[in-house]
Design a protein around this motif. Sequence first.
Motif, PDB file in Angstrom:
ATOM      1  N   PHE A  67      27.899 -12.418  -8.432  1.00 28.53           N
ATOM      2  CA  PHE A  67      26.271 -12.659  -8.479  1.00 28.53           C
ATOM      3  C   PHE A  67      25.723 -11.398  -8.184  1.00 28.53           C
ATOM      4  CE2 PHE A  67      27.304 -17.030  -6.425  1.00 28.53           C
ATOM      5  CZ  PHE A  67      26.947 -17.428  -7.367  1.00 28.53           C
ATOM      6  N   GLN A  68      26.162 -10.163  -7.495  1.00 29.77           N
ATOM      7  CA  GLN A  68      25.199  -8.952  -7.616  1.00 29.77           C
ATOM      8  C   GLN A  68      25.190  -7.972  -8.721  1.00 29.77           C
ATOM      9  OE1 GLN A  68      26.595  -6.881  -4.155  1.00 29.77           O
ATOM     10  NE2 GLN A  68      25.706  -4.702  -5.085  1.00 29.77           N
ATOM     11  N   HIS A  70      25.681  -9.688 -11.890  1.00 25.39           N
ATOM     12  CA  HIS A  70      24.632 -10.626 -12.620  1.00 25.39           C
ATOM     13  C   HIS A  70      23.381  -9.794 -12.114  1.00 25.39           C
ATOM     14  CE1 HIS A  70      27.230 -13.089 -15.001  1.00 25.39           C
ATOM     15  NE2 HIS A  70      28.273 -13.085 -14.086  1.00 25.39           N
ATOM     16  N   HIS A  71      22.583  -9.815 -11.068  1.00 28.77           N
ATOM     17  CA  HIS A  71      21.631  -9.326 -10.832  1.00 28.77           C
ATOM     18  C   HIS A  71      21.403  -8.389 -11.331  1.00 28.77           C
ATOM     19  CE1 HIS A  71      18.042  -9.620  -8.352  1.00 28.77           C
ATOM     20  NE2 HIS A  71      18.394  -8.822  -7.384  1.00 28.77           N
ATOM     21  N   LEU A  72      22.574  -6.694 -10.573  1.00 28.40           N
ATOM     22  CA  LEU A  72      22.209  -5.992 -11.466  1.00 28.40           C
ATOM     23  C   LEU A  72      22.468  -5.283 -13.231  1.00 28.40           C
ATOM     24  CD1 LEU A  72      23.709  -4.126  -8.172  1.00 28.40           C
ATOM     25  CD2 LEU A  72      21.607  -4.410  -8.888  1.00 28.40           C
ATOM     26  N   HIS A  75      20.491  -9.917 -16.043  1.00 27.62           N
ATOM     27  CA  HIS A  75      19.647 -10.154 -15.293  1.00 27.62           C
ATOM     28  C   HIS A  75      19.037 -10.940 -16.625  1.00 27.62           C
ATOM     29  CE1 HIS A  75      17.637  -7.043 -14.277  1.00 27.62           C
ATOM     30  NE2 HIS A  75      16.822  -7.208 -14.337  1.00 27.62           N
TER      31      HIS A  75
END
Length: 121
Positions: A67-68, A70-72, A75
């Motif tokens: 998830f990290q 994807h977020h960094l 996104h």
Amino acid sequence: LTEGNYTAITQHCWDYFVDLMKNVMTSELCEWKVISRPYSELQRCLEDWAERLDYNYPNALAEQYIFQSHHLYFHNCTLEHPVYFDPPEDVLLAMIIAPICLIPFLVTLVIWRSKDGKAQA
């Protein structure tokens, strides 16, 4: 002990991923052929070490790193082809029941009209 080892190792997996991503230009962040290697390396690292340490996979820590990532990094990526999801359950139910309820009405209408036509002939 295994969880502590896995936590330390996953940090190394993440650091390696971040290092690989330094070679990716911002304009290429959404191109799978460019980011597939670093992304796959992260996933493989997390999975392999979980297996070696006899730790469950997927697990919360591995998912957190995915998830990290994807977020960094990813996104702002949008899919070229939209993904279609099932409608909400109440809408789906209405879409199923409406045609089923129409069938008896239409059959009755056809029978009624065919009897009406015979009476006039």
